[in-house]
Design a protein around this motif. Structure first.
Motif, mmCIF file in Angstrom:
data_model
loop_
_atom_site.group_PDB
_atom_site.id
_atom_site.type_symbol
_atom_site.label_atom_id
_atom_site.label_comp_id
_atom_site.label_asym_id
_atom_site.label_seq_id
_atom_site.Cartn_x
_atom_site.Cartn_y
_atom_site.Cartn_z
ATOM 1 N N PRO A 1 0.833 -1.203 0.000
ATOM 2 C CA PRO A 1 0.000 0.000 0.000
ATOM 3 C C PRO A 1 0.869 1.256 0.000
ATOM 4 O O PRO A 1 1.887 1.316 0.702
ATOM 5 C CB PRO A 1 -0.804 -0.118 1.296
ATOM 6 C CG PRO A 1 -0.712 -1.556 1.683
ATOM 7 C CD PRO A 1 0.599 -2.046 1.169
ATOM 8 N N ALA A 2 0.459 2.232 -0.780
ATOM 9 C CA ALA A 2 1.163 3.507 -0.844
ATOM 10 C C ALA A 2 0.181 4.626 -0.550
ATOM 11 O O ALA A 2 -1.006 4.517 -0.878
ATOM 12 C CB ALA A 2 1.790 3.700 -2.225
ATOM 13 N N PRO A 3 0.654 5.719 0.064
ATOM 14 C CA PRO A 3 -0.268 6.816 0.410
ATOM 15 C C PRO A 3 -1.033 7.362 -0.780
ATOM 16 O O PRO A 3 -2.162 7.819 -0.642
ATOM 17 C CB PRO A 3 0.685 7.865 1.013
ATOM 18 C CG PRO A 3 1.841 7.080 1.535
ATOM 19 C CD PRO A 3 2.013 5.947 0.583
ATOM 20 N N GLY A 4 -0.451 7.288 -1.966
ATOM 21 C CA GLY A 4 -1.135 7.834 -3.125
ATOM 22 C C GLY A 4 -2.061 6.855 -3.819
ATOM 23 O O GLY A 4 -2.683 7.191 -4.828
ATOM 24 N N PRO B 1 -5.275 5.066 -4.862
ATOM 25 C CA PRO B 1 -6.691 5.418 -4.755
ATOM 26 C C PRO B 1 -7.466 4.481 -3.828
ATOM 27 O O PRO B 1 -8.478 4.868 -3.254
ATOM 28 C CB PRO B 1 -7.197 5.305 -6.199
ATOM 29 C CG PRO B 1 -5.976 5.416 -7.049
ATOM 30 C CD PRO B 1 -4.857 4.833 -6.253
ATOM 31 N N ALA B 2 -6.989 3.235 -3.690
ATOM 32 C CA ALA B 2 -7.665 2.256 -2.825
ATOM 33 C C ALA B 2 -6.967 2.146 -1.474
ATOM 34 O O ALA B 2 -7.090 1.119 -0.797
ATOM 35 C CB ALA B 2 -7.718 0.898 -3.509
ATOM 36 N N PHE B 3 -6.228 3.207 -1.076
ATOM 37 C CA PHE B 3 -5.432 3.166 0.145
ATOM 38 C C PHE B 3 -6.268 2.775 1.365
ATOM 39 O O PHE B 3 -5.914 1.867 2.125
ATOM 40 C CB PHE B 3 -4.788 4.544 0.365
ATOM 41 C CG PHE B 3 -3.946 4.632 1.605
ATOM 42 C CD1 PHE B 3 -2.680 4.068 1.664
ATOM 43 C CD2 PHE B 3 -4.417 5.297 2.734
ATOM 44 C CE1 PHE B 3 -1.908 4.150 2.807
ATOM 45 C CE2 PHE B 3 -3.647 5.384 3.888
ATOM 46 C CZ PHE B 3 -2.386 4.806 3.915
ATOM 47 N N GLU B 4 -7.418 3.455 1.589
ATOM 48 C CA GLU B 4 -8.249 3.190 2.763
ATOM 49 C C GLU B 4 -8.781 1.761 2.751
ATOM 50 O O GLU B 4 -8.793 1.078 3.774
ATOM 51 C CB GLU B 4 -9.407 4.189 2.831
ATOM 52 C CG GLU B 4 -9.027 5.590 3.236
ATOM 53 C CD GLU B 4 -8.597 5.682 4.696
ATOM 54 O OE1 GLU B 4 -8.942 4.775 5.479
ATOM 55 O OE2 GLU B 4 -7.909 6.655 5.043
ATOM 56 N N LEU B 5 -9.231 1.295 1.579
ATOM 57 C CA LEU B 5 -9.792 -0.049 1.498
ATOM 58 C C LEU B 5 -8.719 -1.112 1.736
ATOM 59 O O LEU B 5 -8.986 -2.153 2.338
ATOM 60 C CB LEU B 5 -10.468 -0.261 0.144
ATOM 61 C CG LEU B 5 -11.775 0.505 -0.083
ATOM 62 C CD1 LEU B 5 -12.314 0.235 -1.483
ATOM 63 C CD2 LEU B 5 -12.823 0.122 0.965
#
Length: 557
Positions: A345-348, A350-354
């Motif tokens: 996972p990377a901060p940028g 788009p599916a970061f939260e999921l």
């Protein structure tokens, strides 16, 4: 018939099948082929009597096949001289054994539109198959149950029995005056032929039951992992599928031999209890152990979490799992990203939260991740759907289920004002709507209204306002904790501020009242904290109808 209902007839409400008017025996022309499936393990002489009686049926031979499933008999079973023309013996599929496995084997090769399961020690009267099959010509979502009495097995030859059944004179062979009645028939009579029964599946035992073949396969057949109480467990799943149980006392039969329960009733009951405890959540009397998890939960809580923040979702999940109803599974619905896509996972992203949310819940077997809501939660008997922004209060699920059970409703819709709508559905009512062909929120709601009833309520009834002293106590607890844990969030180890209060009593299995046995009660409600409503659930600021809120919360808006 159209969509599972007889043309021109009103929908069947609960289990009141009064709108169905079966033809008189002998006064109609059958058209549906029937497959009689007989699981058997040894007992050749009894099987000979059973087949001799089936050879004398009033149901047309051209529409009747009989499949005897030999479940490891030694020596193997053989076909006797007197049997229906289309009778064959098949061997139970390798790799399994037992009644359930044998019935499933027979059902897999059956060609009839109606499956009639009959035990290999049940001698039926000449109208037996006809009596049960006539109901299936009126509706494709009924399950018919025959009558039976217990008799000592007489010394009688198949030829004599065949002639007695053909003449309609079972009493010439069996001493019916001393026959023991079945306890299920007493229940059937007391509950107006099960029309007034809250849980009619209780009396749907296996010795003689008929249902549509597609219904049998839709619920998965019998469960070979349940060696005791398998017929009751199967009937429970049929109930969640939405069927109507119809006993027909003209489908008479005698059971060769006295019931096994008479020998040691206590042990017979105890043999069944652990299997039903795990698989039939409505048997609240069997789930009295504190802190237990069961194979089939009592409630599914559905939360649509796309666009919601992780902390908000954690609060909602914690509230659902730490309430007064203990048997809960939570389904989080979102377009979950492929875990294999991307190295990490990377901060940028788009599916970061999921991605983070998925990892947070992925190892908790009480939380499921799904891309869409399944058509039915069966065999779970209740489904709650609500917005993440308004988590259930400690006793919300308990109170909503109590309201549903008390009035025998199929759906409860609670208006949460700006928070959207919370919906509790009874699975059997949802199953009935699907059997009747309902599709979409509007049609499903209308169908449930017709068959079980729908109630609409305000938030205050199920999210009661907290008393000021309770709010002060909870604030003090949070301050003492240091970090100020958000209200409703699960504490480590599942602990809650109110833990240690007296446990609620379990209701009787057939009575309303869902309080989970062995879980702490809640004398005071938690102070309510309304998080900002999820924009995906709230929509525009302009007023919305209750139906549009209902569509949104069920994921169809």
């Amino acid at each position: 018939m159209t969509g599972g209902a007889a043309i021109g007839l009103p929908p069947i409400r609960h289990n009141d099948y009064s709108p169905l008017r079966p033809p008189a025996l002998g006064g109609w022309e059958p058209s549906l082929p029937v497959s009689v499936v007989i699981p058997a393990h040894g007992g050749q002489h009894r099987l000979d009597l059973v087949l001799a009686a089936l050879a004398a049926q009033t149901y047309p031979d051209r529409l009747l096949e009989v499949i005897v499933v030999d479940d490891g008999s030694d020596p193997p079973l053989r076909l006797p001289e007197i049997a229906p023309p289309d009778t064959r013996i098949v061997t139970a599929d390798p790799g399994g054994w037992g009644t359930s496995h044998a019935v499933n084997t027979g059902a897999a090769v059956a060609g009839g539109a109606v499956l009639h399961r009959l035990d290999s020690d049940m001698v039926v009267c000449r109208e037996h198959v006809e009596a049960l099959a006539r109901w299936h010509h009126l509706s494709d979502h009924v399950v018919t149950i025959g009558a039976k009495k217990f008799v000592e097995e007489p010394a009688v030859e198949p030829a004599r029995l065949h002639e007695a059944v053909r003449a309609g004179a079972l009493g010439d062979v069996f001493d019916l005056s001393s026959a023991l009645p079945s306890s299920t028939e007493e229940t059937i009579a007391r509950l107006d032929g099960l029309r007034a029964s809250r849980n009619p599946y209780h009396v749907c035992t296996g010795p003689t039951v008929a249902l549509r073949r597609e219904v049998f396969h839709a619920v998965g057949g019998l469960d070979p992992a349940v060696p005791r109480g398998e017929d009751t467990e199967f009937a429970y799943r049929l109930a969640q599928h939405g069927v109507v149980f119809v006993p027909d006392m003209e489908a008479r039969a005698v059971h060769l031999g006295l019931p096994a329960q008479r020998l040691d009733r206590d042990r017979a009951v105890r043999l069944v209890a652990p299997y039903l405890a795990h698989r039939v959540p409505l048997r609240r009397d069997l789930r009295k152990d504190r802190g237990r998890r069961w194979l089939v939960p009592y409630v599914e809580v559905v939360l649509h979490v796309d666009g919601a923040g992780q902390e908000q979702v954690r609060e909602a999940v914690g509230a659902a799992l730490s309430g007064s109803v203990g048997d809960v599974v939570v389904t989080l619905v979102a377009p979950w990203p492929d875990p294999a896509a991307g190295r990490r996972p990377a901060p940028g992203d788009p599916a970061f939260e999921l991605r983070l949310m998925r990892e947070h819940f992925s190892h908790d077997d009480r939380v499921r991740l799904a891309d869409r809501v399944s058509p039915t939660p069966a065999p779970i008997p209740f489904r709650y759907t609500g917005p993440v922004s308004v988590p259930p209060a400690p006793r919300t699920l308990e109170r909503m289920i109590e309201a549903l059970q008390r009035d025998r409703l199929g759906m409860l819709v609670v208006d949460l004002a700006d928070g959207g709508t919370a919906v509790l559905q009874r699975t059997e009512a949802l199953g009935r709507a699907r059997l009747l062909g309902a599709c979409g929120v509007t049609a499903v709601t209308a169908s449930i209204e017709a068959t079980h009833g729908v109630r609409r309520a305000d938030r205050a009834e199920f999210w009661p306002a907290a008393r000021p002293d309770t709010a002060r106590q909870d604030t003090a607890r949070q301050d003492a904790a240091g970090a100020g844990t958000p209200q409703g969030t699960a504490r480590p180890g599942g602990a809650r501020p109110d833990r240690g209060r007296p446990a609620a009593k379990s209701p009787e299995p057939d009575r309303p009242g869902p309080r989970a046995p062995g879980r702490p009660g809640h004398g005071k409600a938690e102070p309510e904290r309304r998080a900002p409503a999820d924009p995906a659930l709230r929509g525009p600021r302009s007023p919305r109808t209750l139906l549009s809120r209902l569509r949104a919360v069920l994921g169809e808006g």
